[in-house]
Write a protein that holds these residues in place. Structure first.
Motif, PDB file in Angstrom:
ATOM      1  N   GLY A   1      -9.442  -1.449  -2.484  1.00 51.57           N
ATOM      2  CA  GLY A   1      -9.287  -2.588  -3.352  1.00 51.57           C
ATOM      3  C   GLY A   1      -7.924  -2.637  -3.991  1.00 51.57           C
ATOM      4  O   GLY A   1      -7.167  -1.656  -3.971  1.00 51.57           O
ATOM      5  N   GLN A   2      -7.582  -3.786  -4.537  1.00 46.79           N
ATOM      6  CA  GLN A   2      -6.274  -3.944  -5.181  1.00 46.79           C
ATOM      7  C   GLN A   2      -6.221  -3.125  -6.457  1.00 46.79           C
ATOM      8  O   GLN A   2      -7.222  -2.941  -7.127  1.00 46.79           O
ATOM      9  CB  GLN A   2      -6.035  -5.438  -5.497  1.00 46.79           C
ATOM     10  N   GLY A   3      -5.013  -2.696  -6.804  1.00 39.95           N
ATOM     11  CA  GLY A   3      -4.893  -1.953  -8.057  1.00 39.95           C
ATOM     12  C   GLY A   3      -3.768  -0.971  -8.004  1.00 39.95           C
ATOM     13  O   GLY A   3      -3.121  -0.803  -7.035  1.00 39.95           O
TER      14      GLY A   3
ATOM     15  N   PRO B   1      10.081   0.151   5.763  1.00 37.96           N
ATOM     16  CA  PRO B   1       9.342  -0.737   4.844  1.00 37.96           C
ATOM     17  C   PRO B   1       8.171  -1.460   5.501  1.00 37.96           C
ATOM     18  O   PRO B   1       7.129  -1.654   4.863  1.00 37.96           O
ATOM     19  CB  PRO B   1      10.414  -1.729   4.386  1.00 37.96           C
ATOM     20  N   SER B   2       8.324  -1.852   6.760  1.00 39.28           N
ATOM     21  CA  SER B   2       7.221  -2.567   7.416  1.00 39.28           C
ATOM     22  C   SER B   2       6.009  -1.667   7.582  1.00 39.28           C
ATOM     23  O   SER B   2       4.862  -2.105   7.425  1.00 39.28           O
ATOM     24  CB  SER B   2       7.676  -3.090   8.787  1.00 39.28           C
ATOM     25  N   LYS B   3       6.251  -0.391   7.893  1.00 38.08           N
ATOM     26  CA  LYS B   3       5.149   0.563   8.014  1.00 38.08           C
ATOM     27  C   LYS B   3       4.532   0.846   6.647  1.00 38.08           C
ATOM     28  O   LYS B   3       3.316   1.033   6.513  1.00 38.08           O
ATOM     29  CB  LYS B   3       5.641   1.867   8.639  1.00 38.08           C
ATOM     30  N   MET B   4       5.366   0.881   5.620  1.00 38.85           N
ATOM     31  CA  MET B   4       4.885   1.086   4.259  1.00 38.85           C
ATOM     32  C   MET B   4       3.938  -0.048   3.861  1.00 38.85           C
ATOM     33  O   MET B   4       2.847   0.183   3.306  1.00 38.85           O
ATOM     34  CB  MET B   4       6.060   1.163   3.289  1.00 38.85           C
ATOM     35  N   LYS B   5       4.331  -1.297   4.134  1.00 37.86           N
ATOM     36  CA  LYS B   5       3.487  -2.439   3.797  1.00 37.86           C
ATOM     37  C   LYS B   5       2.165  -2.392   4.555  1.00 37.86           C
ATOM     38  O   LYS B   5       1.108  -2.719   4.011  1.00 37.86           O
ATOM     39  CB  LYS B   5       4.230  -3.738   4.109  1.00 37.86           C
TER      40      LYS B   5
ATOM     41  N   GLN C   1       0.017   0.230   2.876  1.00 38.95           N
ATOM     42  CA  GLN C   1      -0.478  -0.257   1.594  1.00 38.95           C
ATOM     43  C   GLN C   1      -1.593  -1.281   1.792  1.00 38.95           C
ATOM     44  O   GLN C   1      -2.582  -1.286   1.053  1.00 38.95           O
ATOM     45  CB  GLN C   1       0.675  -0.879   0.800  1.00 38.95           C
ATOM     46  N   ALA C   2      -1.447  -2.139   2.792  1.00 44.52           N
ATOM     47  CA  ALA C   2      -2.469  -3.147   3.067  1.00 44.52           C
ATOM     48  C   ALA C   2      -3.786  -2.480   3.476  1.00 44.52           C
ATOM     49  O   ALA C   2      -4.873  -2.914   3.061  1.00 44.52           O
ATOM     50  CB  ALA C   2      -1.988  -4.098   4.164  1.00 44.52           C
ATOM     51  N   GLU C   3      -3.687  -1.433   4.282  1.00 45.82           N
ATOM     52  CA  GLU C   3      -4.900  -0.732   4.704  1.00 45.82           C
ATOM     53  C   GLU C   3      -5.580  -0.041   3.520  1.00 45.82           C
ATOM     54  O   GLU C   3      -6.807  -0.060   3.387  1.00 45.82           O
ATOM     55  CB  GLU C   3      -4.567   0.299   5.787  1.00 45.82           C
ATOM     56  N   ILE C   4      -4.780   0.551   2.652  1.00 38.16           N
ATOM     57  CA  ILE C   4      -5.339   1.200   1.458  1.00 38.16           C
ATOM     58  C   ILE C   4      -6.031   0.182   0.569  1.00 38.16           C
ATOM     59  O   ILE C   4      -7.146   0.399   0.080  1.00 38.16           O
ATOM     60  CB  ILE C   4      -4.223   1.924   0.680  1.00 38.16           C
TER      61      ILE C   4
END
Length: 399
Positions: free
Chosen positions: A397-399, A382-386, A389-392
């Motif tokens: 942009g958010q969405g 999960p930490s790698k997933m977050k 996601q933050a880099e994306i």
């Protein structure tokens, strides 16, 4: 000539991606490939209205006990391959383990038991399975002329002809140089839009499936990840390489069915006892060989048609000018268009078809396997997933 020995290198997760035949005077393509049905038991679970993603894999069964045929096969293997290889662990697998389930399951079982480098003895063949990145580098980068492509090149020749994978060294050098010039910066930048558009198709498909499940009182769907990513990769290759939309994300195309049929035949040939398909009448008598010929015809007819259309509108140009075109506004920015228009790279339709066939068959399946395992591992961490996601979000942009 030393003992025949085959080397499978995998990504360390059980998905085999390379195969070589050990020799002393052979040659080696830098883009070898081994078809695998991939981690088809890896599933993605999505929950409606949230970001919860759970991946699971079907546990592989324990290796079956060996019967008389397996014991005789292993003995013959050891005799023909010169016995043990130093202190390398030997996995004497049951022949039956290689049938009825994807090949990588058995390879992964032995990887867990014997480590990242081991000898696999079954039938009158011996294989060395390599999952260690340092050993893989030694084989693929530092000692490439100590290995050739072995039985896999022979199997793929009937499908890809002189494409990059089964090609001889001289053909490989020439075609790789030509094809590589098509993957220039402006083309790759334009292709990111294709990646995005095809990814949107996949996202919309998943959202519709989730919505449909919600209407029936559920909030979770289960998907075969590799199948979804294979469809995504096929559509991207179709548009980026051929300027042809397979539409495989949302529908079943006859060409795509033929591609999968061809891949299944490659796996069958790579693990079967004897090359019975070389018997002259086998292609007409054996049902699966008739289907294989039918699948190849479907793919070849499609590719030949695309090549013919591209050549009818050919505009021969120097490589430098082709690479400087306004790719943002080109109606056809495909790699096929680039190769057809390239001055000084005259090539017959057969060679061009072989090149395209290689990219179609080999390109999508390996990409799907990498994407499948990437999502699987992210879901387990999960930490790698977050972080991903933050880099994306920071880029798109958010969405």
């Amino acid at each position: 000539m030393g003992p025949r020995l085959f080397v499978f290198t995998s990504n360390g997760l059980g998905v085999p991606v390379m195969q070589f035949h050990v020799g002393y005077n052979g040659c080696l393509s830098r883009t070898p490939y081994l078809q695998s049905s991939g981690p088809s038991s890896q599933f993605l679970k999505l929950k409606h209205g949230g970001s919860s993603i759970r991946c699971q894999s079907t546990c592989t069964d324990k290796l079956k006990s060996r019967n008389l045929l397996d014991n005789a096969s292993n003995l013959l293997t050891n005799l023909l391959s010169g016995g043990s290889i130093g202190l390398m662990p030997v996995a004497e697998g049951a022949v039956s383990d290689l049938f009825g389930r994807p090949l990588f399951f058995s390879l992964y079982d032995w990887f867990i038991e014997h480590g990242s480098v081991y000898k696999l003895a079954f039938r009158p063949k011996a294989f060395v399975v390599v999952s260690d990145p340092i050993v893989a580098r030694h084989i693929l980068r530092e000692n490439i002329f100590s290995y050739d492509k072995g039985v896999l090149a022979d199997i793929l020749e009937s499908i890809m002809g002189k494409g990059l994978i089964p090609a001889d060294l001289d053909t490989w050098k020439q075609r790789r140089r030509v094809i590589a010039s098509g993957f220039h910066a402006l083309y790759l930048e334009t292709m990111t839009k294709v990646f995005s558009e095809c990814s949107e198709r996949t996202i919309l498909k998943l959202e519709k499936l989730l919505e449909g499940e919600r209407l029936h009182g559920g909030n979770t769907i289960e998907l075969d990840l590799e199948a979804e990513f294979s469809n995504l990769a096929l559509d991207i290759i179709g548009l980026g390489v051929f300027n042809y939309d397979f539409g495989s994300i949302t529908k079943e195309s006859p060409v795509i069915k033929a591609v999968y049929g061809t891949l299944f035949e490659v796996e069958h040939r790579s693990t079967f006892y004897i090359p019975y398909w070389k018997v002259p009448l086998a292609r007409w008598i054996v049902p699966r060989q008739r289907k294989f010929r039918s699948d190849l015809k479907v793919i070849n007819d499609c590719l030949d048609g695309l090549i013919k259309n591209a050549k009818e509108t050919r505009q021969e140009t120097d490589v430098e000018k082709l690479q400087q075109r306004d790719y943002e506004n080109l109606k056809d920015a495909s790699l096929l268009r680039f190769l057809v228009n390239m001055r000084g790279a005259d090539v017959d339709d057969r060679q061009l078809r072989d090149d395209l066939m290689t990219m179609l068959i080999a390109g999508h399946e390996t990409t799907a396997a990498v994407l499948t395992w990437a999502v699987f591992l992210l879901a387990q961490n999960p930490s790698k997933m977050k972080k991903a996601q933050a880099e994306i979000d920071s880029v798109l942009g958010q969405g």
